[in-house]
Design a protein around this motif. Structure first.
Motif, PDB file in Angstrom:
ATOM      1  N   LYS A   1       1.387  17.212 -16.016  1.00  9.24           N
ATOM      2  CA  LYS A   1       0.961  16.331 -17.110  1.00  9.24           C
ATOM      3  C   LYS A   1       0.372  15.034 -16.550  1.00  9.24           C
ATOM      4  O   LYS A   1       1.020  13.990 -16.557  1.00  9.24           O
ATOM      5  CB  LYS A   1       2.145  16.005 -18.020  1.00  9.24           C
ATOM      6  CG  LYS A   1       2.743  17.233 -18.672  1.00  9.24           C
ATOM      7  CD  LYS A   1       3.921  16.862 -19.536  1.00  9.24           C
ATOM      8  CE  LYS A   1       4.486  18.131 -20.174  1.00  9.24           C
ATOM      9  NZ  LYS A   1       5.691  17.850 -20.950  1.00  9.24           N
ATOM     10  N   PRO A   2      -0.870  15.083 -16.059  1.00  9.75           N
ATOM     11  CA  PRO A   2      -1.461  13.881 -15.449  1.00  9.75           C
ATOM     12  C   PRO A   2      -1.590  12.698 -16.419  1.00  9.75           C
ATOM     13  O   PRO A   2      -1.517  11.545 -16.002  1.00  9.75           O
ATOM     14  CB  PRO A   2      -2.832  14.356 -14.961  1.00  9.75           C
ATOM     15  CG  PRO A   2      -3.091  15.649 -15.636  1.00  9.75           C
ATOM     16  CD  PRO A   2      -1.771  16.230 -16.017  1.00  9.75           C
ATOM     17  N   GLU A   3      -1.772  12.976 -17.713  1.00  7.03           N
ATOM     18  CA  GLU A   3      -1.889  11.878 -18.685  1.00  7.03           C
ATOM     19  C   GLU A   3      -0.580  11.102 -18.762  1.00  7.03           C
ATOM     20  O   GLU A   3      -0.570   9.874 -18.847  1.00  7.03           O
ATOM     21  CB  GLU A   3      -2.247  12.393 -20.084  1.00  7.03           C
ATOM     22  CG  GLU A   3      -3.438  13.307 -20.158  1.00  7.03           C
ATOM     23  CD  GLU A   3      -3.097  14.766 -19.830  1.00  7.03           C
ATOM     24  OE1 GLU A   3      -1.939  15.199 -19.993  1.00  7.03           O
ATOM     25  OE2 GLU A   3      -4.008  15.476 -19.378  1.00  7.03           O
ATOM     26  N   LEU A   4       0.534  11.819 -18.728  1.00  7.13           N
ATOM     27  CA  LEU A   4       1.846  11.181 -18.784  1.00  7.13           C
ATOM     28  C   LEU A   4       2.121  10.412 -17.494  1.00  7.13           C
ATOM     29  O   LEU A   4       2.656   9.305 -17.525  1.00  7.13           O
ATOM     30  CB  LEU A   4       2.931  12.226 -19.040  1.00  7.13           C
ATOM     31  CG  LEU A   4       4.327  11.709 -19.339  1.00  7.13           C
ATOM     32  CD1 LEU A   4       4.319  10.705 -20.486  1.00  7.13           C
ATOM     33  CD2 LEU A   4       5.258  12.860 -19.671  1.00  7.13           C
ATOM     34  N   ALA A   5       1.734  10.988 -16.367  1.00 10.00           N
ATOM     35  CA  ALA A   5       1.885  10.301 -15.084  1.00 10.00           C
ATOM     36  C   ALA A   5       1.105   8.994 -15.100  1.00 10.00           C
ATOM     37  O   ALA A   5       1.616   7.949 -14.683  1.00 10.00           O
ATOM     38  CB  ALA A   5       1.404  11.196 -13.939  1.00 10.00           C
TER      39      ALA A   5
ATOM     40  N   ASP B   1       0.831  -1.206   0.000  1.00 11.53           N
ATOM     41  CA  ASP B   1       0.000   0.000   0.000  1.00 11.53           C
ATOM     42  C   ASP B   1       0.868   1.260   0.000  1.00 11.53           C
ATOM     43  O   ASP B   1       0.614   2.204  -0.757  1.00 11.53           O
ATOM     44  CB  ASP B   1      -0.919   0.035   1.234  1.00 11.53           C
ATOM     45  CG  ASP B   1      -2.077  -0.941   1.137  1.00 11.53           C
ATOM     46  OD1 ASP B   1      -2.353  -1.422   0.028  1.00 11.53           O
ATOM     47  OD2 ASP B   1      -2.687  -1.211   2.189  1.00 11.53           O
ATOM     48  N   SER B   2       1.896   1.249   0.835  1.00  4.89           N
ATOM     49  CA  SER B   2       2.794   2.410   0.918  1.00  4.89           C
ATOM     50  C   SER B   2       3.554   2.617  -0.386  1.00  4.89           C
ATOM     51  O   SER B   2       3.713   3.753  -0.843  1.00  4.89           O
ATOM     52  CB  SER B   2       3.791   2.238   2.063  1.00  4.89           C
ATOM     53  OG  SER B   2       3.119   2.205   3.292  1.00  4.89           O
ATOM     54  N   LEU B   3       4.018   1.526  -0.989  1.00  2.00           N
ATOM     55  CA  LEU B   3       4.741   1.632  -2.250  1.00  2.00           C
ATOM     56  C   LEU B   3       3.849   2.201  -3.343  1.00  2.00           C
ATOM     57  O   LEU B   3       4.248   3.118  -4.071  1.00  2.00           O
ATOM     58  CB  LEU B   3       5.281   0.261  -2.672  1.00  2.00           C
ATOM     59  CG  LEU B   3       6.000   0.216  -4.015  1.00  2.00           C
ATOM     60  CD1 LEU B   3       7.248   1.093  -3.988  1.00  2.00           C
ATOM     61  CD2 LEU B   3       6.347  -1.219  -4.371  1.00  2.00           C
ATOM     62  N   LEU B   4       2.637   1.682  -3.463  1.00  3.68           N
ATOM     63  CA  LEU B   4       1.706   2.172  -4.478  1.00  3.68           C
ATOM     64  C   LEU B   4       1.380   3.655  -4.246  1.00  3.68           C
ATOM     65  O   LEU B   4       1.390   4.452  -5.185  1.00  3.68           O
ATOM     66  CB  LEU B   4       0.420   1.346  -4.492  1.00  3.68           C
ATOM     67  CG  LEU B   4      -0.640   1.764  -5.499  1.00  3.68           C
ATOM     68  CD1 LEU B   4      -0.093   1.744  -6.930  1.00  3.68           C
ATOM     69  CD2 LEU B   4      -1.852   0.852  -5.393  1.00  3.68           C
ATOM     70  N   THR B   5       1.137   4.019  -3.008  1.00  4.56           N
ATOM     71  CA  THR B   5       0.846   5.416  -2.689  1.00  4.56           C
ATOM     72  C   THR B   5       2.031   6.310  -3.060  1.00  4.56           C
ATOM     73  O   THR B   5       1.851   7.385  -3.631  1.00  4.56           O
ATOM     74  CB  THR B   5       0.516   5.567  -1.184  1.00  4.56           C
ATOM     75  OG1 THR B   5      -0.633   4.760  -0.897  1.00  4.56           O
ATOM     76  CG2 THR B   5       0.248   7.005  -0.816  1.00  4.56           C
ATOM     77  N   GLU B   6       3.241   5.851  -2.770  1.00  4.97           N
ATOM     78  CA  GLU B   6       4.437   6.643  -3.077  1.00  4.97           C
ATOM     79  C   GLU B   6       4.662   6.756  -4.589  1.00  4.97           C
ATOM     80  O   GLU B   6       5.033   7.827  -5.087  1.00  4.97           O
ATOM     81  CB  GLU B   6       5.664   6.016  -2.398  1.00  4.97           C
ATOM     82  CG  GLU B   6       6.853   6.928  -2.360  1.00  4.97           C
ATOM     83  CD  GLU B   6       6.590   8.246  -1.648  1.00  4.97           C
ATOM     84  OE1 GLU B   6       7.119   9.272  -2.110  1.00  4.97           O
ATOM     85  OE2 GLU B   6       5.861   8.274  -0.642  1.00  4.97           O
ATOM     86  N   ILE B   7       4.427   5.669  -5.325  1.00  9.76           N
ATOM     87  CA  ILE B   7       4.559   5.716  -6.788  1.00  9.76           C
ATOM     88  C   ILE B   7       3.583   6.734  -7.368  1.00  9.76           C
ATOM     89  O   ILE B   7       3.965   7.603  -8.158  1.00  9.76           O
ATOM     90  CB  ILE B   7       4.308   4.325  -7.417  1.00  9.76           C
ATOM     91  CG1 ILE B   7       5.461   3.375  -7.120  1.00  9.76           C
ATOM     92  CG2 ILE B   7       4.098   4.431  -8.927  1.00  9.76           C
ATOM     93  CD1 ILE B   7       5.180   1.924  -7.508  1.00  9.76           C
ATOM     94  N   VAL B   8       2.332   6.644  -6.961  1.00 13.17           N
ATOM     95  CA  VAL B   8       1.312   7.565  -7.468  1.00 13.17           C
ATOM     96  C   VAL B   8       1.641   9.000  -7.077  1.00 13.17           C
ATOM     97  O   VAL B   8       1.578   9.910  -7.910  1.00 13.17           O
ATOM     98  CB  VAL B   8      -0.104   7.159  -6.982  1.00 13.17           C
ATOM     99  CG1 VAL B   8      -1.120   8.236  -7.304  1.00 13.17           C
ATOM    100  CG2 VAL B   8      -0.514   5.835  -7.602  1.00 13.17           C
ATOM    101  N   SER B   9       2.028   9.205  -5.832  1.00 10.78           N
ATOM    102  CA  SER B   9       2.357  10.551  -5.373  1.00 10.78           C
ATOM    103  C   SER B   9       3.553  11.120  -6.136  1.00 10.78           C
ATOM    104  O   SER B   9       3.513  12.272  -6.591  1.00 10.78           O
ATOM    105  CB  SER B   9       2.648  10.519  -3.871  1.00 10.78           C
ATOM    106  OG  SER B   9       3.069  11.780  -3.431  1.00 10.78           O
ATOM    107  N   SER B  10       4.596  10.336  -6.285  1.00 13.82           N
ATOM    108  CA  SER B  10       5.802  10.816  -6.977  1.00 13.82           C
ATOM    109  C   SER B  10       5.520  11.175  -8.423  1.00 13.82           C
ATOM    110  O   SER B  10       5.939  12.228  -8.900  1.00 13.82           O
ATOM    111  CB  SER B  10       6.900   9.756  -6.920  1.00 13.82           C
ATOM    112  OG  SER B  10       7.354   9.603  -5.601  1.00 13.82           O
ATOM    113  N   TYR B  11       4.825  10.302  -9.118  1.00 16.96           N
ATOM    114  CA  TYR B  11       4.566  10.560 -10.536  1.00 16.96           C
ATOM    115  C   TYR B  11       3.520  11.655 -10.739  1.00 16.96           C
ATOM    116  O   TYR B  11       3.625  12.438 -11.678  1.00 16.96           O
ATOM    117  CB  TYR B  11       4.149   9.270 -11.253  1.00 16.96           C
ATOM    118  CG  TYR B  11       5.335   8.425 -11.648  1.00 16.96           C
ATOM    119  CD1 TYR B  11       5.918   8.552 -12.902  1.00 16.96           C
ATOM    120  CD2 TYR B  11       5.899   7.532 -10.757  1.00 16.96           C
ATOM    121  CE1 TYR B  11       7.018   7.801 -13.263  1.00 16.96           C
ATOM    122  CE2 TYR B  11       7.004   6.776 -11.110  1.00 16.96           C
ATOM    123  CZ  TYR B  11       7.555   6.914 -12.356  1.00 16.96           C
ATOM    124  OH  TYR B  11       8.656   6.179 -12.709  1.00 16.96           O
TER     125      TYR B  11
END
Length: 171
Positions: free
Chosen positions: A29-33, A11-21
């Protein structure tokens, strides 16, 4: 010897990936993220599918491969099978998870949907939740790609934490 990753760690990894990108690397550029998050999921799904099917014979048709995703693959990832599988027998499959683990701790507005496009502006909760769904969509697409099934995967959430993944097989 099987290795497991703690749910809270995932959960933490997914949250961090989404937050970072979403907030740092591609904040404007949300489409690119979204594409990048989905690409990470694609690579994860491709590799996991390779690992889980190493000692299995190839699947004879699309339905057999989708059933593998619903039962064995999903069980390896979430310790449960998909709750419901529907198909129109023309290359579209809907996988329903009534309590999708990666959304169980989130809350959003009444409805959100992600299908590879930008979210409706103004609904920040739906936007954040939608960004989290690009990763599992990528996992499913990567797993099926490894099984020789090119497809597009989108997610629909209308009643958290339930989630439907729509798979459209490319002909």
């Amino acid at each position: 010897m099987a290795r497991e990753v703690s749910e809270s760690c995932m959960d933490s990894l997914l949250t961090e990936i989404v937050s970072s990108y979403s907030n740092v690397l591609y904040a404007s550029k949300p489409e690119l993220a979204a594409r990048r998050i989905e690409a990470i999921g694609y690579h994860v799904g491709h590799q996991l599918s390779e690992r889980y099917t190493m000692e299995r014979p190839r699947f004879s048709d699309h339905l057999e491969a989708i059933k593998f995703i619903c039962k064995d693959f999903w069980s390896e990832l979430f310790k449960k099978q998909i709750d419901n599988l529907k198909t129109n027998h023309r290359g579209t499959f809907v996988l329903q998870d009534d309590k999708f683990a990666w959304l169980s701790r989130m809350s959003a507005g009444p409805s959100a949907e992600t299908s590879g496009s930008a979210q409706e502006p103004g609904n920040k909760a739906a936007e954040v939740t939608g960004m989290h769904l690009y990763f599992p969509c990528g996992i499913i697409r990567g797993a099926l790609s490894n099984l020789g099934i090119p497809c597009a995967v989108s997610a629909d959430i209308s009643n958290l934490p339930a989630c439907s993944f729509v798979i459209r097989i490319k002909v």
